[in-house]
Scaffold this motif. Structure first.
Motif, mmCIF file in Angstrom:
data_model
loop_
_atom_site.group_PDB
_atom_site.id
_atom_site.type_symbol
_atom_site.label_atom_id
_atom_site.label_comp_id
_atom_site.label_asym_id
_atom_site.label_seq_id
_atom_site.Cartn_x
_atom_site.Cartn_y
_atom_site.Cartn_z
ATOM 1 N N SER A 245 -0.579 8.497 -6.229
ATOM 2 C CA SER A 245 -0.953 9.146 -4.969
ATOM 3 C C SER A 245 -2.432 9.480 -5.045
ATOM 4 O O SER A 245 -2.908 9.979 -6.057
ATOM 5 C CB SER A 245 -0.148 10.433 -4.756
ATOM 6 N N GLY A 246 -3.147 9.183 -3.951
ATOM 7 C CA GLY A 246 -4.572 9.459 -3.989
ATOM 8 C C GLY A 246 -5.202 9.501 -2.622
ATOM 9 O O GLY A 246 -4.575 9.177 -1.611
ATOM 10 N N ILE A 247 -6.462 9.870 -2.618
ATOM 11 C CA ILE A 247 -7.182 10.059 -1.366
ATOM 12 C C ILE A 247 -7.577 8.729 -0.730
ATOM 13 O O ILE A 247 -8.064 8.703 0.398
ATOM 14 C CB ILE A 247 -8.437 10.926 -1.571
ATOM 15 N N TYR A 248 -7.379 7.611 -1.426
ATOM 16 C CA TYR A 248 -7.709 6.291 -0.900
ATOM 17 C C TYR A 248 -6.656 5.774 0.076
ATOM 18 O O TYR A 248 -6.905 4.836 0.832
ATOM 19 C CB TYR A 248 -7.819 5.279 -2.061
ATOM 20 N N GLU A 249 -5.450 6.330 0.052
ATOM 21 C CA GLU A 249 -4.305 5.690 0.692
ATOM 22 C C GLU A 249 -4.409 5.637 2.213
ATOM 23 O O GLU A 249 -4.403 4.574 2.817
ATOM 24 C CB GLU A 249 -3.018 6.400 0.263
ATOM 25 N N ARG A 250 -4.452 6.783 2.851
ATOM 26 C CA ARG A 250 -4.614 6.846 4.302
ATOM 27 C C ARG A 250 -5.587 7.978 4.602
ATOM 28 O O ARG A 250 -5.417 9.088 4.105
ATOM 29 C CB ARG A 250 -3.269 7.114 5.011
ATOM 30 N N PHE A 251 -6.573 7.696 5.410
ATOM 31 C CA PHE A 251 -7.536 8.735 5.751
ATOM 32 C C PHE A 251 -8.292 8.333 7.003
ATOM 33 O O PHE A 251 -8.221 7.196 7.472
ATOM 34 C CB PHE A 251 -8.510 8.990 4.601
ATOM 35 N N LYS A 254 -14.394 11.971 10.296
ATOM 36 C CA LYS A 254 -14.890 12.596 11.525
ATOM 37 C C LYS A 254 -16.113 13.431 11.175
ATOM 38 O O LYS A 254 -16.059 14.277 10.272
ATOM 39 C CB LYS A 254 -13.789 13.483 12.135
ATOM 40 N N ASP A 255 -17.201 13.174 11.869
ATOM 41 C CA ASP A 255 -18.457 13.912 11.651
ATOM 42 C C ASP A 255 -18.875 13.884 10.178
ATOM 43 O O ASP A 255 -19.315 14.892 9.616
ATOM 44 C CB ASP A 255 -18.320 15.357 12.136
ATOM 45 N N GLY A 256 -18.682 12.732 9.541
ATOM 46 C CA GLY A 256 -19.118 12.551 8.160
ATOM 47 C C GLY A 256 -18.187 13.111 7.104
ATOM 48 O O GLY A 256 -18.481 13.025 5.916
ATOM 49 N N LYS A 257 -17.048 13.665 7.499
ATOM 50 C CA LYS A 257 -16.104 14.246 6.544
ATOM 51 C C LYS A 257 -14.834 13.410 6.512
ATOM 52 O O LYS A 257 -14.333 12.978 7.554
ATOM 53 C CB LYS A 257 -15.761 15.693 6.914
ATOM 54 N N LYS A 258 -14.317 13.165 5.304
ATOM 55 C CA LYS A 258 -13.095 12.384 5.127
ATOM 56 C C LYS A 258 -11.883 13.309 5.088
ATOM 57 O O LYS A 258 -11.871 14.317 4.376
ATOM 58 C CB LYS A 258 -13.174 11.573 3.836
ATOM 59 N N TYR A 259 -10.847 12.943 5.833
ATOM 60 C CA TYR A 259 -9.584 13.692 5.859
ATOM 61 C C TYR A 259 -8.469 12.754 5.395
ATOM 62 O O TYR A 259 -8.133 11.796 6.090
ATOM 63 C CB TYR A 259 -9.290 14.211 7.267
ATOM 64 N N HIS A 260 -7.911 13.029 4.209
ATOM 65 C CA HIS A 260 -6.867 12.159 3.668
ATOM 66 C C HIS A 260 -5.478 12.698 4.016
ATOM 67 O O HIS A 260 -5.331 13.793 4.545
ATOM 68 C CB HIS A 260 -7.028 11.982 2.155
ATOM 69 N N HIS A 261 -4.463 11.897 3.686
ATOM 70 C CA HIS A 261 -3.111 12.153 4.193
ATOM 71 C C HIS A 261 -2.284 13.123 3.361
ATOM 72 O O HIS A 261 -1.179 13.501 3.777
ATOM 73 C CB HIS A 261 -2.348 10.834 4.287
ATOM 74 N N PRO A 270 -5.737 18.811 4.565
ATOM 75 C CA PRO A 270 -5.605 17.957 3.381
ATOM 76 C C PRO A 270 -5.920 18.727 2.102
ATOM 77 O O PRO A 270 -6.807 19.593 2.092
ATOM 78 C CB PRO A 270 -6.640 16.851 3.633
ATOM 79 N N MET A 271 -5.167 18.440 1.048
ATOM 80 C CA MET A 271 -5.401 19.117 -0.223
ATOM 81 C C MET A 271 -6.831 18.893 -0.672
ATOM 82 O O MET A 271 -7.343 17.775 -0.610
ATOM 83 C CB MET A 271 -4.420 18.609 -1.277
ATOM 84 N N ASP A 272 -7.458 19.954 -1.125
ATOM 85 C CA ASP A 272 -8.881 19.897 -1.461
ATOM 86 C C ASP A 272 -9.098 20.477 -2.846
ATOM 87 O O ASP A 272 -9.168 21.693 -3.035
ATOM 88 C CB ASP A 272 -9.692 20.674 -0.418
ATOM 89 N N ASN A 273 -9.162 19.588 -3.829
ATOM 90 C CA ASN A 273 -9.501 20.006 -5.187
ATOM 91 C C ASN A 273 -10.321 18.898 -5.835
ATOM 92 O O ASN A 273 -10.828 18.018 -5.137
ATOM 93 C CB ASN A 273 -8.238 20.358 -5.996
ATOM 94 N N PHE A 296 -0.599 16.685 -7.778
ATOM 95 C CA PHE A 296 -1.873 16.599 -7.076
ATOM 96 C C PHE A 296 -2.279 17.986 -6.574
ATOM 97 O O PHE A 296 -3.441 18.380 -6.672
ATOM 98 C CB PHE A 296 -1.761 15.631 -5.896
ATOM 99 N N TYR A 297 -1.317 18.739 -6.060
ATOM 100 C CA TYR A 297 -1.586 20.097 -5.569
ATOM 101 C C TYR A 297 -2.072 21.001 -6.704
ATOM 102 O O TYR A 297 -3.002 21.804 -6.523
ATOM 103 C CB TYR A 297 -0.325 20.679 -4.943
ATOM 104 N N LYS A 298 -1.486 20.858 -7.880
ATOM 105 C CA LYS A 298 -1.862 21.701 -9.017
ATOM 106 C C LYS A 298 -3.271 21.391 -9.509
ATOM 107 O O LYS A 298 -3.923 22.250 -10.109
ATOM 108 C CB LYS A 298 -0.846 21.525 -10.151
ATOM 109 N N GLY A 299 -3.740 20.164 -9.267
ATOM 110 C CA GLY A 299 -5.105 19.813 -9.637
ATOM 111 C C GLY A 299 -5.311 19.717 -11.137
ATOM 112 O O GLY A 299 -4.372 19.803 -11.937
#
Length: 347
Positions: A245-251, A254-261, A270-273, A296-299
């Protein structure tokens, strides 16, 4: 706004064993490979023996059956029926859906809600991976967060029925159903005499036995900064599942910021760590599928220590600055092939 849909998260490499086996007099080792788009991702099955055509056709039929019952990408599924009756009544479900819901609720409890299969309202609000992707308002997010609570999913196992207790609730099994489909496809292949095969459902990989040369399969692990199936490292596996699972999968951007699934049920965003991806190596794909989200949530702060408490599970952590951590079980079975990444030995 820039959108990217899911790509295959694990790259499969076949060691060039076919010519070796032909040289030894072995026959009929040419694999049969079929790719379909199901469960919202690219699915590939490669079979080397057994009743190849029947095995692959039967496996895909099974995947399609699972998709029709519990995909969030289709209408008229059993999950839709449960959502329609949310806060009103129970809904009869199939054995498949009942099993996955039980597993999903179990892992929701294990993660204390970090992985929550009632996250459906939030997933639909963001629409990541669809043409309707957007950054919701804080008010919209708060409204949907109030509908997320795995404890409000009631499972009546005896009567094979389930209910969501609040109107507006909905289920999303995108974080676990694909693993179940991979397990089931593998079971079908084995029932058709297959002894050497690879099942790859968009990053949920299952390796049946070893490769036809009698050696472990070589699996390339997805580069989480590239959506084209590029890999940064390899591992060797026999009779294992490898799930990323990773931030590459679906995202979308908007305004230069990436929002993953991978959404955080507690924040609504989106989880941010520091993590870019988590890959698990274990025996059962449905379990690995669910566990990757919790880890992934635990980081990097808590994830590696948590994995050490799990029996028969190894992990690969990749951070956003391309540092890589692997658990002890992979230390003699992991090779970085991209010099941009650096292996960090952390305790």
């Amino acid at each position: 706004m820039k959108k990217m849909i899911k790509s295959i998260g694990i790259v499969i490499f076949m060691i060039t064993c076919i010519s070796v086996f032909y040289g030894c007099g072995k026959k009929n080792l040419q694999p049969l490979d079929k790719t379909e788009y199901m469960l919202g991702t690219v699915c590939s099955i490669k079979v080397y023996d057994g009743n190849k055509q029947q095995a692959i056709d039967s496996a895909y039929k099974r995947i399609k059956d699972i998709e029709n019952k519990m995909s969030v990408n289709k209408s008229g599924t059993e999950l839709d029926a449960v959502a329609d009756k949310a806060g009103k009544s129970y809904v009869k479900v199939s054995d498949d859906t009942l099993y996955v819901l039980k597993k999903g609720k179990y892992y929701s409890e294990q993660s204390n809600g970090a992985f929550d299969i009632t996250i459906g309202p939030l997933v639909k609000l963001w629409g990541i991976g669809t043409d309707n992707a957007k950054v919701p308002s804080i008010q919209e997010i708060d409204q949907k967060k109030a509908l997320i609570n795995y404890k409000d999913l009631i499972i009546d196992e005896k009567n094979k029925q389930v209910m969501l207790t609040k109107p507006g609730m909905s289920l999303d099994l995108g974080g676990i159903a694909k693993g179940y489909a991979a397990d089931e496809a593998t079971r079908i292949l084995k029932e058709n005499g297959v002894k050497h095969a690879i099942v790859n459902l968009g990053g949920n990989v299952l390796a049946i036995n070893d490769n036809p040369e009698g050696k472990p399969w070589t699996i390339g692990v997805q580069n989480p900064f590239n959506t084209t199936g590029d890999y940064f490292a390899t591992i060797n596996v026999t009779n294992k599942t490898v799930v990323t699972s990773g931030i590459y999968e679906r995202f979308f951007e908007k305004d230069g910021k990436k929002y993953h699934h991978i959404l955080n049920p507690f924040t609504g965003y989106p989880m941010d760590n520091s993590l870019a991806s988590v890959t698990l190596v274990t025996d059962v794909s449905i379990d690995a599928d669910a566990m990757t989200k919790n880890i992934f949530y635990k980081g990097m702060e808590k994830g590696p220590e948590y994995v050490k408490t799990l029996k028969g599970v190894d992990a690969i952590f990749v951070t956003k600055n391309k540092e890589v951590y692997i658990t002890d079980g992979l230390k003699n079975n992991f090779e970085i092939t991209n010099s941009e990444f650096k292996l960090i030995n952390k305790k």
